[in-house]
Design an enzyme around this catalytic site. Structure first.
Site, mmCIF file in Angstrom:
data_model
loop_
_atom_site.group_PDB
_atom_site.id
_atom_site.type_symbol
_atom_site.label_atom_id
_atom_site.label_comp_id
_atom_site.label_asym_id
_atom_site.label_seq_id
_atom_site.Cartn_x
_atom_site.Cartn_y
_atom_site.Cartn_z
ATOM 1 N N ARG A 36 -2.027 -3.436 6.172
ATOM 2 C CA ARG A 36 -2.204 -4.399 5.090
ATOM 3 C C ARG A 36 -2.088 -5.840 5.589
ATOM 4 O O ARG A 36 -2.690 -6.738 5.011
ATOM 5 C CB ARG A 36 -1.188 -4.146 3.986
ATOM 6 C CG ARG A 36 -1.575 -2.919 3.191
ATOM 7 C CD ARG A 36 -0.647 -2.682 2.049
ATOM 8 N NE ARG A 36 -1.219 -1.699 1.153
ATOM 9 C CZ ARG A 36 -0.518 -0.965 0.313
ATOM 10 N NH1 ARG A 36 0.791 -1.105 0.257
ATOM 11 N NH2 ARG A 36 -1.106 -0.113 -0.476
ATOM 12 N N LYS A 222 -3.958 16.217 -10.100
ATOM 13 C CA LYS A 222 -3.988 16.481 -11.542
ATOM 14 C C LYS A 222 -5.214 15.927 -12.253
ATOM 15 O O LYS A 222 -5.638 14.809 -11.980
ATOM 16 C CB LYS A 222 -2.754 15.849 -12.184
ATOM 17 C CG LYS A 222 -1.479 16.518 -11.764
ATOM 18 C CD LYS A 222 -0.316 15.918 -12.493
ATOM 19 C CE LYS A 222 0.943 16.734 -12.260
ATOM 20 N NZ LYS A 222 2.115 16.073 -12.828
ATOM 21 N N GLY A 378 -4.921 6.449 -2.740
ATOM 22 C CA GLY A 378 -3.982 6.357 -1.621
ATOM 23 C C GLY A 378 -4.045 7.557 -0.697
ATOM 24 O O GLY A 378 -4.155 7.417 0.525
ATOM 25 N N GLY A 401 -3.969 2.584 -6.716
ATOM 26 C CA GLY A 401 -4.013 2.488 -8.175
ATOM 27 C C GLY A 401 -5.087 1.530 -8.655
ATOM 28 O O GLY A 401 -5.777 1.801 -9.647
HETATM 29 P P1 ADP Z 1 -5.302 10.048 -4.415
HETATM 30 O O1 ADP Z 1 -4.004 9.421 -4.013
HETATM 31 O O2 ADP Z 1 -6.326 10.005 -3.318
HETATM 32 O O3 ADP Z 1 -5.822 9.514 -5.717
HETATM 33 P P2 ADP Z 1 -3.979 12.290 -5.649
HETATM 34 O O4 ADP Z 1 -2.695 11.575 -5.599
HETATM 35 O O5 ADP Z 1 -4.627 12.515 -6.953
HETATM 36 O O6 ADP Z 1 -5.034 11.623 -4.627
HETATM 37 O O7 ADP Z 1 -3.795 13.768 -5.034
HETATM 38 C C1 ADP Z 1 -3.334 14.015 -3.753
HETATM 39 C C2 ADP Z 1 -2.455 15.235 -3.714
HETATM 40 O O8 ADP Z 1 -3.090 16.364 -4.277
HETATM 41 C C3 ADP Z 1 -2.095 15.618 -2.309
HETATM 42 O O9 ADP Z 1 -0.706 15.437 -2.116
HETATM 43 C C4 ADP Z 1 -2.473 17.091 -2.201
HETATM 44 O O10 ADP Z 1 -1.523 17.888 -1.519
HETATM 45 C C5 ADP Z 1 -2.546 17.501 -3.655
HETATM 46 N N1 ADP Z 1 -3.383 18.701 -3.810
HETATM 47 C C6 ADP Z 1 -4.674 18.856 -3.489
HETATM 48 N N2 ADP Z 1 -5.067 20.126 -3.703
HETATM 49 C C7 ADP Z 1 -3.997 20.793 -4.159
HETATM 50 C C8 ADP Z 1 -3.755 22.139 -4.546
HETATM 51 N N3 ADP Z 1 -4.729 23.061 -4.496
HETATM 52 N N4 ADP Z 1 -2.516 22.473 -4.983
HETATM 53 C C9 ADP Z 1 -1.538 21.535 -5.031
HETATM 54 N N5 ADP Z 1 -1.694 20.263 -4.684
HETATM 55 C C10 ADP Z 1 -2.902 19.891 -4.247
HETATM 56 MG MG MG Z 2 -1.974 9.801 -4.661
#
Ligand code: ADP
Ligand code: MG
Length: 421
Positions: A36, A222, A378, A401
């Protein structure tokens, strides 16, 4: 670009105040990753080259109140002593950041004892021609994040009094209406830095005027965290590829069994609605046709590759399967614009990172073929770095975010206040 950037104004002889995102991971006073800081260097260097009267830099660093509480609770649980002062010293003070920046720039960076207050004011007034001053962590002042606009204004006015112009280069915190990101802009002419400009250029194009075919890949943990992104992108994309844990909520919505996979029971109806909407809007919404399942949520678990309709009752879905990888890769390689948010599986465990790494590879290949490829979020950003492909895609957003909210179609308060050309 409709927003003014640093290049659109004359900075010579001006007192410049700049908000950067120097919220780097810190452990006991040691910077764990300086991405950063290096990302802000082009703007800092450009401003300095314009011979301003001086440059004041400000940033938040962690969230002192929240972080202290968490660390305290953890220490209590572990039965360890907790030294609050030492913890803050090593986690939230800007000293290591100022020192590191000074090294990178090859010139001194002064450090203020706070962000506002009489001592800081005196220090600002004594700044000499071309000097750089870094303010202390803005979140040490409760006005910074106050919900009460008049409290934020109190701090913002003081910050604004240090300068003639405000440069906002902190895209990562642009989704927060804080004193140092949004409110201060009410009292000074405001322009974007180069990092902010790059983020806005890529993300706005993806939202407003994307080249087609347009493919979005959405994964992660989620549905609830991604629903607004999915709904906004559904109005724009040609195909939407789903992965990550949310795939199992979609499976449930289709009446499939998902074993012990992560499911958001209260979002099954929502998943149904998204599937219906996609049909009505004639959007190609793809769900994985196969997945990697494990008998435990552990890297050393026993694993199997199964079809979507054959997940064993006592297994957990951990990643997309090889056939899905092939289908998704083909789809991505046809695209002219690709947006990716959310890993395809539990990529932190090497045995369940294949799907995520394959998508990263597909984005890199699509980029080579001339597509614009954007990674937001992230964990997705760490995944592309883990794949070693962060330089092989068009843009990796520095704002987790903030990039999500942008993709949701929201106006970010820190962006809204930047003056237009
Ligand atoms: P980002 O930060 O890129 O927006 P998220 O925070 O929404 O992504 O999601 C990332 C998390 O989702 C990771 O920690 C990963 O382990 C989890 N994840 C992905 N697939 C699964 C799964 N099948 N079961 C449980 N967790 C999962
Ligand atoms: Mg995340």
């Amino acid at each position: 670009m409709i927003k003014k950037i640093v290049k659109d104004v004359n900075l010579e002889g001006k007192r410049v105040l700049m908000r950067v995102d120097f919220n780097v991971p810190m452990k006991n006073g040691v910077i764990q990753d300086d991405t950063r800081i290096t990302a802000a260097l082009p703007t800092i260097q450009y401003v300095l080259d314009q011979k301003p009267r001086y440059l004041i830099l400000m940033s938040h660093l962690g969230d002192p109140k929240k972080d202290v509480q968490k660390a305290k609770e953890k220490a209590e649980k572990d039965g360890k002593p907790f030294d609050e002062k030492a913890y803050i010293e090593g986690k939230h003070k800007m000293k290591p950041v100022a020192e590191h920046l000074s090294k990178l720039l090859g010139r001194p960076v002064k450090l203020a004892p706070a962000a506002i207050g009489p001592e800081v004011k005196a220090m600002v007034e004594s700044l000499k021609e071309g000097e750089i001053l870094m303010l202390e962590n803005t979140r040490f002042h409760k006005q910074e994040t106050s919900k009460d606009a008049s409290e934020r204004e109190e701090m913002a006015k003081e910050l604004a009094s240090y300068a003639d112009i405000f440069v906002n280069d902190a895209f990562g915190t642009a989704h927060r209406a804080h004193a140092s990101t949004e409110t201060v802009a009410k009292f000074l002419p405001t322009v974007a830095g180069f990092l902010m400009e790059k983020e806005l250029a890529y993300l706005s194009k993806a939202i407003q005027d994307p080249l087609k075919p347009y493919v979005a890949i959405i994964g992660g943990a989620k549905i609830s965290g991604k629903i607004d992104v999915i709904q906004n992108l559904m109005n724009k994309v040609d195909s939407l590829l789903i992965g990550g844990a949310m795939m199992f909520t979609f499976y449930k919505a289709q009446g499939l069994e998902v074993g012990k996979s992560m499911v958001e029971e209260d979002k099954i109806d929502l998943a149904k609605k998204i599937l219906d909407d996609a049909r009505v809007k004639n959007i190609k919404l793809l769900l994985p046709v196969d997945c990697v399942v494990a008998d435990q949520f552990d890297n050393s678990a026993k694993t199997k590759i199964v079809k979507a309709n054959a997940i064993p009752a006592d297994y957990i879905g951990m990643d997309i399967g090889p056939e899905t990888i092939k289908i998704y890769t083909d789809e991505i390689l046809k695209a002219k614009t690709v947006v990716w948010n959310g890993p395809m599986g539990v990529f932190e465990m090497s045995n369940f990172a294949k799907g995520t790494m394959a998508i990263a590879q597909a984005l890199a290949e699509a980029t080579k073929k001339g597509a614009t490829t954007i990674v937001g979020g992230g964990d997705s950003a760490s995944a592309i770095t883990q794949a070693g492909l962060e330089k092989s895609v068009s843009h990796v957003s520095t704002g987790g975010g903030a990039s999500l909210e942008f993709l949701e179609g929201k106006v970010l308060p820190g962006v809204a206040v930047i003056n237009e050309k």
